[in-house]
Design a protein around this motif. Structure first.
Motif, PDB file in Angstrom:
ATOM      1  N   LEU A 127       0.826  -1.203   0.000  1.00  0.00           N
ATOM      2  CA  LEU A 127       0.000   0.000   0.000  1.00  0.00           C
ATOM      3  C   LEU A 127       0.864   1.258   0.000  1.00  0.00           C
ATOM      4  O   LEU A 127       0.514   2.266  -0.616  1.00  0.00           O
ATOM      5  CB  LEU A 127      -0.933  -0.007   1.212  1.00  0.00           C
ATOM      6  CG  LEU A 127      -1.945  -1.167   1.254  1.00  0.00           C
ATOM      7  CD1 LEU A 127      -2.804  -1.072   2.497  1.00  0.00           C
ATOM      8  CD2 LEU A 127      -2.792  -1.188   0.008  1.00  0.00           C
ATOM      9  N   LEU A 128       1.986   1.222   0.707  1.00  0.00           N
ATOM     10  CA  LEU A 128       2.894   2.366   0.706  1.00  0.00           C
ATOM     11  C   LEU A 128       3.504   2.592  -0.672  1.00  0.00           C
ATOM     12  O   LEU A 128       3.906   3.715  -0.999  1.00  0.00           O
ATOM     13  CB  LEU A 128       4.006   2.148   1.741  1.00  0.00           C
ATOM     14  CG  LEU A 128       3.599   2.252   3.212  1.00  0.00           C
ATOM     15  CD1 LEU A 128       4.753   1.831   4.113  1.00  0.00           C
ATOM     16  CD2 LEU A 128       3.143   3.654   3.555  1.00  0.00           C
ATOM     17  N   TRP A 129       3.555   1.554  -1.479  1.00  0.00           N
ATOM     18  CA  TRP A 129       4.145   1.666  -2.813  1.00  0.00           C
ATOM     19  C   TRP A 129       3.273   2.492  -3.758  1.00  0.00           C
ATOM     20  O   TRP A 129       3.725   2.920  -4.817  1.00  0.00           O
ATOM     21  CB  TRP A 129       4.382   0.274  -3.397  1.00  0.00           C
ATOM     22  CG  TRP A 129       5.197   0.288  -4.654  1.00  0.00           C
ATOM     23  CD1 TRP A 129       4.765   0.126  -5.942  1.00  0.00           C
ATOM     24  CD2 TRP A 129       6.616   0.489  -4.747  1.00  0.00           C
ATOM     25  NE1 TRP A 129       5.806   0.209  -6.823  1.00  0.00           N
ATOM     26  CE2 TRP A 129       6.967   0.437  -6.116  1.00  0.00           C
ATOM     27  CE3 TRP A 129       7.610   0.710  -3.798  1.00  0.00           C
ATOM     28  CZ2 TRP A 129       8.277   0.597  -6.555  1.00  0.00           C
ATOM     29  CZ3 TRP A 129       8.910   0.871  -4.235  1.00  0.00           C
ATOM     30  CH2 TRP A 129       9.227   0.810  -5.597  1.00  0.00           C
ATOM     31  N   LEU A 130       2.022   2.735  -3.393  1.00  0.00           N
ATOM     32  CA  LEU A 130       1.147   3.527  -4.271  1.00  0.00           C
ATOM     33  C   LEU A 130       1.744   4.887  -4.577  1.00  0.00           C
ATOM     34  O   LEU A 130       1.670   5.372  -5.705  1.00  0.00           O
ATOM     35  CB  LEU A 130      -0.241   3.697  -3.634  1.00  0.00           C
ATOM     36  CG  LEU A 130      -1.204   4.641  -4.376  1.00  0.00           C
ATOM     37  CD1 LEU A 130      -1.561   4.080  -5.738  1.00  0.00           C
ATOM     38  CD2 LEU A 130      -2.480   4.880  -3.567  1.00  0.00           C
ATOM     39  N   GLY A 131       2.335   5.517  -3.553  1.00  0.00           N
ATOM     40  CA  GLY A 131       2.931   6.836  -3.773  1.00  0.00           C
ATOM     41  C   GLY A 131       4.031   6.799  -4.811  1.00  0.00           C
ATOM     42  O   GLY A 131       4.230   7.771  -5.559  1.00  0.00           O
ATOM     43  N   VAL A 132       4.753   5.677  -4.887  1.00  0.00           N
ATOM     44  CA  VAL A 132       5.800   5.530  -5.898  1.00  0.00           C
ATOM     45  C   VAL A 132       5.178   5.215  -7.254  1.00  0.00           C
ATOM     46  O   VAL A 132       5.566   5.785  -8.279  1.00  0.00           O
ATOM     47  CB  VAL A 132       6.785   4.413  -5.482  1.00  0.00           C
ATOM     48  CG1 VAL A 132       7.860   4.211  -6.551  1.00  0.00           C
ATOM     49  CG2 VAL A 132       7.417   4.740  -4.132  1.00  0.00           C
ATOM     50  N   ARG A 133       4.208   4.307  -7.262  1.00  0.00           N
ATOM     51  CA  ARG A 133       3.578   3.893  -8.526  1.00  0.00           C
ATOM     52  C   ARG A 133       2.907   5.066  -9.233  1.00  0.00           C
ATOM     53  O   ARG A 133       2.901   5.147 -10.473  1.00  0.00           O
ATOM     54  CB  ARG A 133       2.543   2.788  -8.247  1.00  0.00           C
ATOM     55  CG  ARG A 133       1.707   2.371  -9.470  1.00  0.00           C
ATOM     56  CD  ARG A 133       2.575   1.820 -10.575  1.00  0.00           C
ATOM     57  NE  ARG A 133       1.790   1.521 -11.769  1.00  0.00           N
ATOM     58  CZ  ARG A 133       1.506   2.416 -12.699  1.00  0.00           C
ATOM     59  NH1 ARG A 133       1.940   3.666 -12.586  1.00  0.00           N
ATOM     60  NH2 ARG A 133       0.793   2.070 -13.753  1.00  0.00           N
ATOM     61  N   LYS A 134       2.339   6.000  -8.498  1.00  0.00           N
ATOM     62  CA  LYS A 134       1.658   7.145  -9.108  1.00  0.00           C
ATOM     63  C   LYS A 134       2.612   8.014  -9.915  1.00  0.00           C
ATOM     64  O   LYS A 134       2.182   8.774 -10.782  1.00  0.00           O
ATOM     65  CB  LYS A 134       0.976   7.989  -8.030  1.00  0.00           C
ATOM     66  CG  LYS A 134      -0.255   7.326  -7.431  1.00  0.00           C
ATOM     67  CD  LYS A 134      -0.763   8.068  -6.221  1.00  0.00           C
ATOM     68  CE  LYS A 134      -1.256   9.444  -6.571  1.00  0.00           C
ATOM     69  NZ  LYS A 134      -1.827  10.142  -5.405  1.00  0.00           N
ATOM     70  N   ARG A 135       3.903   7.919  -9.619  1.00  0.00           N
ATOM     71  CA  ARG A 135       4.895   8.738 -10.321  1.00  0.00           C
ATOM     72  C   ARG A 135       5.656   7.945 -11.379  1.00  0.00           C
ATOM     73  O   ARG A 135       6.530   8.482 -12.046  1.00  0.00           O
ATOM     74  CB  ARG A 135       5.866   9.345  -9.302  1.00  0.00           C
ATOM     75  CG  ARG A 135       5.189  10.404  -8.440  1.00  0.00           C
ATOM     76  CD  ARG A 135       5.953  10.697  -7.171  1.00  0.00           C
ATOM     77  NE  ARG A 135       5.317  11.751  -6.390  1.00  0.00           N
ATOM     78  CZ  ARG A 135       4.269  11.532  -5.587  1.00  0.00           C
ATOM     79  NH1 ARG A 135       3.768  10.325  -5.470  1.00  0.00           N
ATOM     80  NH2 ARG A 135       3.724  12.533  -4.909  1.00  0.00           N
ATOM     81  N   GLN A 136       5.347   6.674 -11.529  1.00  0.00           N
ATOM     82  CA  GLN A 136       5.973   5.849 -12.562  1.00  0.00           C
ATOM     83  C   GLN A 136       5.032   5.780 -13.766  1.00  0.00           C
ATOM     84  O   GLN A 136       4.275   4.839 -13.952  1.00  0.00           O
ATOM     85  CB  GLN A 136       6.262   4.446 -12.011  1.00  0.00           C
ATOM     86  CG  GLN A 136       7.320   4.424 -10.915  1.00  0.00           C
ATOM     87  CD  GLN A 136       7.558   3.024 -10.389  1.00  0.00           C
ATOM     88  OE1 GLN A 136       6.676   2.165 -10.423  1.00  0.00           O
ATOM     89  NE2 GLN A 136       8.765   2.784  -9.881  1.00  0.00           N
ATOM     90  N   TYR A 137       5.100   6.834 -14.590  1.00  0.00           N
ATOM     91  CA  TYR A 137       4.134   6.986 -15.676  1.00  0.00           C
ATOM     92  C   TYR A 137       4.257   5.901 -16.745  1.00  0.00           C
ATOM     93  O   TYR A 137       3.304   5.619 -17.455  1.00  0.00           O
ATOM     94  CB  TYR A 137       4.291   8.365 -16.307  1.00  0.00           C
ATOM     95  CG  TYR A 137       4.131   9.488 -15.310  1.00  0.00           C
ATOM     96  CD1 TYR A 137       2.884   9.790 -14.789  1.00  0.00           C
ATOM     97  CD2 TYR A 137       5.229  10.229 -14.879  1.00  0.00           C
ATOM     98  CE1 TYR A 137       2.719  10.807 -13.865  1.00  0.00           C
ATOM     99  CE2 TYR A 137       5.078  11.243 -13.944  1.00  0.00           C
ATOM    100  CZ  TYR A 137       3.828  11.533 -13.440  1.00  0.00           C
ATOM    101  OH  TYR A 137       3.683  12.530 -12.521  1.00  0.00           O
TER     102      TYR A 137
END
Length: 314
Positions: free
Chosen positions: A66-76
């Motif tokens: 769930l914490l990885w969402l913040g990273v995934r949102k920036r991996q276009y």
């Protein structure tokens, strides 16, 4: 999903892939609950049993995902699922943590790092729910408030109205001029956190102000008396100007000037109220992030400390 005309219909991330993540989270909760009810350790349910370790591992893995969402949102360019899918999983799996982690510890709490991690998790989930509700309700209110306008244009118009009001006041009297200048100086747009969230303490106008002024002006013009002027410090600017209108002896031309000035003040105050309402809505929309992100990082630190203490001190 598409409408009858063939155009795609917007689908909320909560309903992504026909509620795939909601079904998965529900299944995970049911399996955990069944295992918890079936498992009957001698010392009672706690995090030190094989089931406690299993549920704890699942909970820790979910938190990290769930914490990885913040990273995934920036991996276009990432092909690891869509942002909408990750967000849907973030919500439903995050809610499932409440049950899974509670079963992991066997509902045993105390003054220790383990309970601190649990409390932080609950706060993170609570702030996330707040954000979910905010993003469901506030954008529509912001859109209706704007009505095709924007805050920058409103601010420019307020400044322009201030200049016009001061120019009109120059032609009336020094007292009126000083009152208008003081009124312009006291206008508050935004401010500190409390002011941004709830608006300035001092009321600066709002809906229906123009109508109330017109009624007041009609009453003043129809009144036969021309009593002494009310001291500017005893009334707000609008009511002071209404009193000036009642006392004017310069004929219709001066009355028309005061009327125009009143209209400018009414419109300016309405704009100021709209700007502050817009600031408040945007502040409420963003406030949850100021809590959610730091709490999430604190949860990660507490989780690491929790796992370290379990495997190295127990």
């Amino acid at each position: 999903m598409s409408a009858s005309g063939g155009d795609p219909v917007h689908q909320s991330f909560l309903a992504h892939a026909q509620f795939r993540w909601a079904k998965l989270a529900l299944a995970l909760c049911l399996l955990s609950l069944v295992a918890y009810l079936w498992h009957q350790p001698v010392d009672g349910a706690n995090g030190g049993t094989w089931l406690g370790y299993t549920l704890g591992g699942i909970g820790a893995a979910l938190i990290l995902c769930l914490l990885w969402l913040g990273v995934r949102k920036r991996q276009y360019r990432s092909r690891l699922g869509t942002v909408k899918g990750w967000t849907s999983a973030h919500v439903y799996l995050g809610l499932s943590l409440l049950l899974i982690v509670s079963l992991h510890c066997g509902f045993q709490f105390g003054l220790n790092i383990h309970t601190l991690a649990y409390v932080l998790m609950v706060l993170v989930i609570g702030s996330g729910l707040w954000g979910l509700i905010a993003y469901d309700r506030l954008p529509g209110r912001i859109t209706r408030l704007h009505g095709g306008g924007n805050r920058e244009a409103w601010i420019e118009e307020v400044l322009d109205l201030n200049e016009q009001a001061i120019g009109l006041a120059n032609a009336l009297s020094p007292e009126v001029h000083s009152r208008i200048v003081a009124s312009a100086d006291k206008l508050q747009l935004g401010g500190g956190l409390r002011a941004q969230l709830f608006g300035p303490r001092r009321k600066q106008g709002g809906d229906g102000l123009r109508e109330s002024l017109e009624k007041r002006i009609a009453q003043l013009r129809s009144g036969p008396s021309r009593g002494a002027a009310t001291a500017p410090g005893e009334q707000n600017t609008v009511m002071f100007m209404a009193g000036q209108l009642r006392q004017t002896a310069g004929g219709e031309q001066e009355a028309a000037g005061i009327q125009k000035l009143l209209d400018l003040l009414a419109h300016r105050n309405e704009l100021v109220a709209r700007i502050n309402q817009d600031v408040a809505l945007h502040a409420r929309l963003q406030l949850w992030l100021l809590l959610h992100v730091p709490l999430s990082l604190a949860l990660l630190a507490a989780l690491v400390a929790h796992v370290f203490s379990v495997f190295f001190y127990w």
